[in-house]
Write an enzyme that holds these catalytic residues in place. Structure first.
Site, PDB file in Angstrom:
ATOM      1  N   GLY A  15     -16.209 -56.801 -25.175  1.00 47.79           N
ATOM      2  CA  GLY A  15     -17.121 -57.217 -24.104  1.00 47.79           C
ATOM      3  C   GLY A  15     -18.334 -57.896 -24.728  1.00 47.79           C
ATOM      4  CD  GLU A  52     -21.584 -59.272  -8.817  1.00 51.98           C
ATOM      5  OE1 GLU A  52     -22.562 -59.013  -8.100  1.00 51.98           O
ATOM      6  OE2 GLU A  52     -20.424 -58.973  -8.496  1.00 51.98           O
ATOM      7  N   GLY A  54     -28.045 -60.667 -13.744  1.00 49.28           N
ATOM      8  CA  GLY A  54     -28.947 -61.230 -14.728  1.00 49.28           C
ATOM      9  C   GLY A  54     -29.149 -60.361 -15.947  1.00 49.28           C
ATOM     10  CG  PHE A 121     -32.671 -57.527 -11.116  1.00 50.32           C
ATOM     11  CD1 PHE A 121     -32.220 -58.775 -10.715  1.00 50.32           C
ATOM     12  CD2 PHE A 121     -31.736 -56.518 -11.333  1.00 50.32           C
ATOM     13  CE1 PHE A 121     -30.866 -59.021 -10.537  1.00 50.32           C
ATOM     14  CE2 PHE A 121     -30.374 -56.750 -11.152  1.00 50.32           C
ATOM     15  CZ  PHE A 121     -29.936 -57.993 -10.757  1.00 50.32           C
ATOM     16  CG  PHE A 161      -4.092 -48.269 -25.021  1.00 51.01           C
ATOM     17  CD1 PHE A 161      -4.515 -48.590 -23.734  1.00 51.01           C
ATOM     18  CD2 PHE A 161      -4.323 -46.966 -25.478  1.00 51.01           C
ATOM     19  CE1 PHE A 161      -5.150 -47.654 -22.929  1.00 51.01           C
ATOM     20  CE2 PHE A 161      -4.963 -46.028 -24.675  1.00 51.01           C
ATOM     21  CZ  PHE A 161      -5.368 -46.379 -23.402  1.00 51.01           C
ATOM     22  CB  ALA A 162      -8.004 -47.988 -29.541  1.00 53.76           C
ATOM     23  CD  GLN A 236     -28.012 -47.711 -12.464  1.00 55.13           C
ATOM     24  OE1 GLN A 236     -27.502 -48.733 -12.905  1.00 55.13           O
ATOM     25  NE2 GLN A 236     -29.284 -47.422 -12.638  1.00 55.13           N
ATOM     26  CG  HIS A 238     -25.650 -51.214  -7.864  1.00 56.42           C
ATOM     27  ND1 HIS A 238     -25.936 -51.786  -6.645  1.00 56.42           N
ATOM     28  CD2 HIS A 238     -26.059 -52.108  -8.795  1.00 56.42           C
ATOM     29  CE1 HIS A 238     -26.503 -52.970  -6.849  1.00 56.42           C
ATOM     30  NE2 HIS A 238     -26.587 -53.198  -8.140  1.00 56.42           N
ATOM     31  CG  LEU A 248     -22.590 -55.005  -8.138  1.00 50.75           C
ATOM     32  CD1 LEU A 248     -23.155 -53.620  -7.938  1.00 50.75           C
ATOM     33  CD2 LEU A 248     -22.946 -55.526  -9.518  1.00 50.75           C
ATOM     34  CD  GLU A 251     -31.430 -53.928  -8.775  1.00 46.88           C
ATOM     35  OE1 GLU A 251     -30.720 -52.907  -8.861  1.00 46.88           O
ATOM     36  OE2 GLU A 251     -32.399 -54.123  -9.516  1.00 46.88           O
ATOM     37  NE  ARG A 282     -29.246 -51.511 -10.342  1.00 54.28           N
ATOM     38  CZ  ARG A 282     -28.533 -52.211 -11.208  1.00 54.28           C
ATOM     39  NH1 ARG A 282     -27.785 -51.582 -12.098  1.00 54.28           N
ATOM     40  NH2 ARG A 282     -28.561 -53.520 -11.187  1.00 54.28           N
ATOM     41  CG  HIS A 351     -23.361 -50.073 -11.311  1.00 52.39           C
ATOM     42  ND1 HIS A 351     -22.422 -51.081 -11.216  1.00 52.39           N
ATOM     43  CD2 HIS A 351     -24.418 -50.620 -11.957  1.00 52.39           C
ATOM     44  CE1 HIS A 351     -22.907 -52.193 -11.770  1.00 52.39           C
ATOM     45  NE2 HIS A 351     -24.103 -51.923 -12.240  1.00 52.39           N
ATOM     46  CE1 TYR A 352     -24.660 -49.715 -18.401  1.00 49.51           C
ATOM     47  CE2 TYR A 352     -26.050 -47.763 -18.443  1.00 49.51           C
ATOM     48  CZ  TYR A 352     -25.528 -48.875 -19.066  1.00 49.51           C
ATOM     49  OH  TYR A 352     -25.867 -49.143 -20.367  1.00 49.51           O
ATOM     50  NE  ARG A 386     -27.473 -50.259 -16.397  1.00 52.84           N
ATOM     51  CZ  ARG A 386     -27.253 -51.428 -15.775  1.00 52.84           C
ATOM     52  NH1 ARG A 386     -27.972 -52.488 -16.065  1.00 52.84           N
ATOM     53  NH2 ARG A 386     -26.304 -51.522 -14.856  1.00 52.84           N
ATOM     54  CG  ASN A 390     -33.629 -53.074 -19.082  1.00 49.00           C
ATOM     55  OD1 ASN A 390     -34.033 -54.221 -19.256  1.00 49.00           O
ATOM     56  ND2 ASN A 390     -34.438 -52.039 -18.956  1.00 49.00           N
TER      57      ASN A 390
HETATM   58  C1  LIG Z   1     -19.567 -55.558 -11.401  1.00 51.15           C
HETATM   59  C2  LIG Z   1     -20.612 -55.312 -12.442  1.00 51.15           C
HETATM   60  C3  LIG Z   1     -21.752 -56.090 -12.471  1.00 51.15           C
HETATM   61  C4  LIG Z   1     -22.739 -55.870 -13.423  1.00 51.15           C
HETATM   62  N1  LIG Z   1     -23.839 -56.666 -13.426  1.00 51.15           N
HETATM   63  C5  LIG Z   1     -24.778 -56.508 -14.395  1.00 51.15           C
HETATM   64  C6  LIG Z   1     -25.896 -57.380 -14.473  1.00 51.15           C
HETATM   65  O1  LIG Z   1     -26.038 -58.322 -13.704  1.00 51.15           O
HETATM   66  N2  LIG Z   1     -26.803 -57.151 -15.451  1.00 51.15           N
HETATM   67  C7  LIG Z   1     -26.676 -56.145 -16.350  1.00 51.15           C
HETATM   68  O2  LIG Z   1     -27.525 -56.017 -17.230  1.00 51.15           O
HETATM   69  N3  LIG Z   1     -25.612 -55.306 -16.298  1.00 51.15           N
HETATM   70  C8  LIG Z   1     -24.664 -55.476 -15.346  1.00 51.15           C
HETATM   71  N4  LIG Z   1     -23.577 -54.624 -15.308  1.00 51.15           N
HETATM   72  C9  LIG Z   1     -23.392 -53.667 -16.395  1.00 51.15           C
HETATM   73  C10 LIG Z   1     -22.889 -54.406 -17.644  1.00 51.15           C
HETATM   74  O3  LIG Z   1     -22.121 -55.497 -17.245  1.00 51.15           O
HETATM   75  C11 LIG Z   1     -22.044 -53.525 -18.540  1.00 51.15           C
HETATM   76  O4  LIG Z   1     -22.731 -52.347 -18.853  1.00 51.15           O
HETATM   77  C12 LIG Z   1     -21.729 -54.255 -19.851  1.00 51.15           C
HETATM   78  O5  LIG Z   1     -21.189 -55.531 -19.592  1.00 51.15           O
HETATM   79  C13 LIG Z   1     -20.773 -53.446 -20.716  1.00 51.15           C
HETATM   80  O6  LIG Z   1     -20.389 -54.241 -21.802  1.00 51.15           O
HETATM   81  P1  LIG Z   1     -19.685 -53.612 -23.067  1.00 51.15           P
HETATM   82  O7  LIG Z   1     -19.560 -54.733 -24.053  1.00 51.15           O
HETATM   83  O8  LIG Z   1     -20.384 -52.400 -23.496  1.00 51.15           O
HETATM   84  O9  LIG Z   1     -18.255 -53.150 -22.543  1.00 51.15           O
HETATM   85  P2  LIG Z   1     -17.122 -53.872 -21.659  1.00 51.15           P
HETATM   86  O10 LIG Z   1     -17.480 -55.226 -21.257  1.00 51.15           O
HETATM   87  O11 LIG Z   1     -16.732 -52.891 -20.607  1.00 51.15           O
HETATM   88  O12 LIG Z   1     -15.939 -54.026 -22.709  1.00 51.15           O
HETATM   89  C14 LIG Z   1     -15.212 -52.920 -23.194  1.00 51.15           C
HETATM   90  C15 LIG Z   1     -14.185 -53.405 -24.201  1.00 51.15           C
HETATM   91  O13 LIG Z   1     -13.540 -52.283 -24.790  1.00 51.15           O
HETATM   92  C16 LIG Z   1     -12.141 -52.471 -24.781  1.00 51.15           C
HETATM   93  N5  LIG Z   1     -11.480 -51.165 -24.738  1.00 51.15           N
HETATM   94  C17 LIG Z   1     -11.826 -50.079 -24.007  1.00 51.15           C
HETATM   95  N6  LIG Z   1     -10.942 -49.084 -24.219  1.00 51.15           N
HETATM   96  C18 LIG Z   1     -10.027 -49.553 -25.099  1.00 51.15           C
HETATM   97  C19 LIG Z   1      -8.866 -49.001 -25.725  1.00 51.15           C
HETATM   98  N7  LIG Z   1      -8.423 -47.751 -25.469  1.00 51.15           N
HETATM   99  N8  LIG Z   1      -8.178 -49.774 -26.604  1.00 51.15           N
HETATM  100  C20 LIG Z   1      -8.579 -51.040 -26.872  1.00 51.15           C
HETATM  101  N9  LIG Z   1      -9.651 -51.610 -26.306  1.00 51.15           N
HETATM  102  C21 LIG Z   1     -10.370 -50.876 -25.440  1.00 51.15           C
HETATM  103  C22 LIG Z   1     -11.906 -53.298 -23.527  1.00 51.15           C
HETATM  104  O14 LIG Z   1     -10.650 -53.944 -23.591  1.00 51.15           O
HETATM  105  C23 LIG Z   1     -13.084 -54.258 -23.597  1.00 51.15           C
HETATM  106  O15 LIG Z   1     -12.783 -55.312 -24.468  1.00 51.15           O
HETATM  107  C24 LIG Z   1     -22.582 -54.838 -14.370  1.00 51.15           C
HETATM  108  C25 LIG Z   1     -21.428 -54.056 -14.347  1.00 51.15           C
HETATM  109  C26 LIG Z   1     -20.468 -54.281 -13.389  1.00 51.15           C
HETATM  110  C27 LIG Z   1     -19.261 -53.391 -13.367  1.00 51.15           C
END
Ligand SMILES: Cc1cc2nc3c(=O)[nH]c(=O)nc-3n(C[C@H](O)[C@H](O)[C@H](O)COP(=O)(O)OP(=O)(O)OC[C@H]3O[C@@H](n4cnc5c(N)ncnc54)[C@H](O)[C@@H]3O)c2cc1C
Length: 573
Positions: A15, A52, A54, A121, A161-162, A236, A238, A248, A251, A282, A351-352, A386, A390
């Protein structure tokens, strides 16, 4: 027979956090450090792509924003549970991250004069949500990926898949995983691991999260017994999940001026947060909404999902089309409702995960060659609640920091830690002899459904001791029933039935951790609001919860909160 692959560094999750870490390692080492990037879905399909609204950063100090203000907003938003040294470092690094993305080509929304645009926000006292319309996460992911592919020093393990983080002699020794195309156990070894595996949003039925967000990395870190999970009781909600799907409604809708109304058409937030109204944090808005619904001012919805209204109709077509195009598209496609003309049915939605894998300010865990970034981590940035925007910012900042830290570590020429054959064999046996062959009477998907219903019902916006205790008993019973599941698919190739079973097992462990922590915390703070202990109790509970795995149970321990500048005061908006 297990297949083994070795890299210098493994990034578990692609991600925003994982991609940002990968870019940092690539550019710092000029492509010399060899990386493996593991994702259980295609690399770009991480949940981050769904963000979505920001990403927060102080971009215009000359116009009145400041690092102090961003810090204070975050401290107050966290209900004083966040570590203030961590917040200070974070707010200073956010602008750099957004400007780097700008240089790398992200299409930020802009003001007429060409400067990067920001919108208000919740809980932020200055408009500092930097966005690409309402597709911010997607554009950030795309920009990071485009930047990463300039280098050739990484191997993608898409759809791998880990299944476990293997720790031996106090060091990360390997990431066990299943190659879906062969069904073989794939052991990925490296000198360092960065966990970027995201949160645990699908613990709940009514959630904004993609089905893939099942807390796998959290459960694996916890099971090593060497790393605790921190502050997991803080989940959290939302305020605005679309009813009935839970999708979602950012916000940003309220940041652009949207209202929340009850069944009588009133903007009820004047009773709960008279100053901030729709832009309060939130946790506060979610509680206000549930109170309105419980007091009979909700609107009956399908499946017991009573709702309120998110009203954008006064914003006008132009603003909605330019700033909230995804929101309009989703409402039209999922409900046949055009938000230019009609209010949107919404209610608080899971949500979080504020909690996560315990790590220090550099993202380093208690296992010295394991770092963690993004939603999987608990660097204690968000405390008990949160602030919106952020989190994507946190992913970028700690992607950068952990990438930098791992590069420094690699300069010390570490050796590849040893991995015993016994550990590999034990994992192979666990996966393919035990889990895959389970031939009991329980359907794992029933267990997942019941688990989520339990969390929705017992560990919601409001909690109390009795309900939590009953929820914990239900989760323990589900855990026992899980031993008696039957997998319908016994094949080795692309066995999603097996992957789902492993995810459900992870969720069950995390539910137990969450509820145990929530039951112990006899106070109300941020996202953890108890009807039987309605006040914040700084004398006894100004501390982080640490959850350790002990046999089949959870052992709780606590650690102190770092307070540098701001002493806890009453939290009012
Ligand atoms: C709909 C939505 C809207 C949001 N909007 C905002 C926003 O506008 N602003 C904001 O700041 N935050 C927002 N958030 C929160 C934010 O997007 C997330 O907290 C953040 O993107 C998480 O990123 P990450 O890189 O930690 O994990 P993720 O993007 O969830 O990525 C996780 C990764 O781990 C991998 N993975 C997991 N388990 C395994 C496994 N067993 N084996 C192999 N791979 C695995 C997945 O394949 C993926 O690649 C939003 C969340 C959602 C759900």
């Amino acid at each position: 027979m297990a297949v083994e692959r070795t890299h210098d560094v493994l990034i578990f999750g692609t991600g925003l956090a994982g991609l940002r870490a990968a870019v940092e390692i690539a550019r710092r080492s000029e492509g010399k450090i060899d990386m493996g990037l593991v994702s259980k879905v295609q690399l770009m399909r991480a949940h981050s792509g769904a963000a979505e609204g920001g990403t927060a950063a102080v971009l215009y100090p000359e116009e009145g924003d400041s690092f102090d203000l961003h810090s204070w907003d975050t401290v107050k938003g966290s209900d004083f549970l966040a570590d203030q040294d961590v917040i200070d470092r974070f707010v200073h690094l956010c602008p750099q991250e957004l400007l780097l993305l700008d240089h790398w080509g992200i299409p930020w929304s802009r003001y007429e004069d060409g400067r990067i645009q920001q919108r208000p926000f919740g809980g932020h006292s200055y408009p500092r949500a930097t966005m690409a319309a309402d597709k911010t996460g997607f554009m950030e992911m795309q920009t990071l990926y485009d930047t990463l592919v300039q280098w050739k020093n990484f191997t993608r393990y898409d759809e791998v898949f880990a299944t476990a983080i293997l720790v031996e002699d106090g060091k990360f020794a390997g990431l066990a995983s299943i190659d879906p195309f062969t069904g073989e156990l794939l052991i990925l070894r490296a000198k360092a691991l960065i966990i970027c595996s995201g949160g645990a949003g699908t613990l709940y039925g009514f959630t904004t999260y993609a089905q893939t967000v099942s807390g796998d990395g959290l459960a694996y870190a916890y099971r090593t017994g060497a790393i605790p999970l921190e502050d997991m009781e803080f989940l959290q909600f939302h305020p605005t999940g679309l009813v009935p799907s839970g999708i979602l409604m950012t916000e940003g809708c309220r940041g652009e001026g949207g209202y929340l109304r009850n069944s009588e058409g009133e903007r009820f937030l004047d009773k709960y947060a008279p100053e901030k109204m729709e832009l309060a944090p939130r946790d506060i808005i979610s509680r206000a909404m549930i109170t309105e619904i419980l007091e009979g001012r909700g609107i009956e919805g399908p499946g017991g999902l009573d709702h309120l209204w998110l009203d954008l109709t006064h914003l006008g077509a132009d603003k909605i089309n330019r700033r909230l195009p995804t929101i309009r598209e989703v409402c039209m496609k999922f409900l046949g409702l055009d938000p230019i003309l009609k209010p949107i049915p919404v209610r608080p939605v899971a949500h979080y995960s504020m909690g996560g894998i315990e790590a220090d300010i550099n993202g380093q865990t208690r296992v010295p060659n394991i770092w963690v970034a993004g939603e999987a981590a608990c660097h204690s940035l968000h405390g008990a609640n949160r602030l919106g925007t952020n989190s994507t910012a946190e992913c970028l900042v700690w992607g950068f920091i952990t990438g930098e830290e791992v590069c420094k570590f690699m300069e010390t020429n570490p050796e590849l830690p040893g991995l015993s054959e016994a550990a590999v064999q034990a994992e192979e046996k666990r996966l393919f002899e035990d889990m895959l062959q389970r031939d009991g009477t329980e359907n794992p998907y029933d267990i997942r459904r019941e688990l989520r219903a339990t969390m929705d019902q017992h560990v919601g916006v409001y909690r109390d001791g009795e309900e939590l205790a009953a929820g914990l008993e239900k989760v323990k019973a589900l855990r026992q029933r899980f031993d008696n599941i039957k997998l319908e698919d016994r094949g080795r190739v692309y066995n999603t039935n097996l992957f789902h079973a492993l995810e459900i097992e992870n969720l069950l462990d995390l539910a137990q951790v969450m509820i145990t922590g929530a039951l112990a915390r006899t106070e109300s703070r941020g996202g953890h609001s108890r009807r039987d202990y309605t006040e914040r109790d700084d004398d006894n509970w100004l501390k982080h919860t640490l959850a350790w795995k002990e046999g089949d149970g959870v052992k709780l321990d606590y650690s102190s909160v770092t307070i540098t500048k701001w002493k806890p005061v009453e939290r009012k908006y």
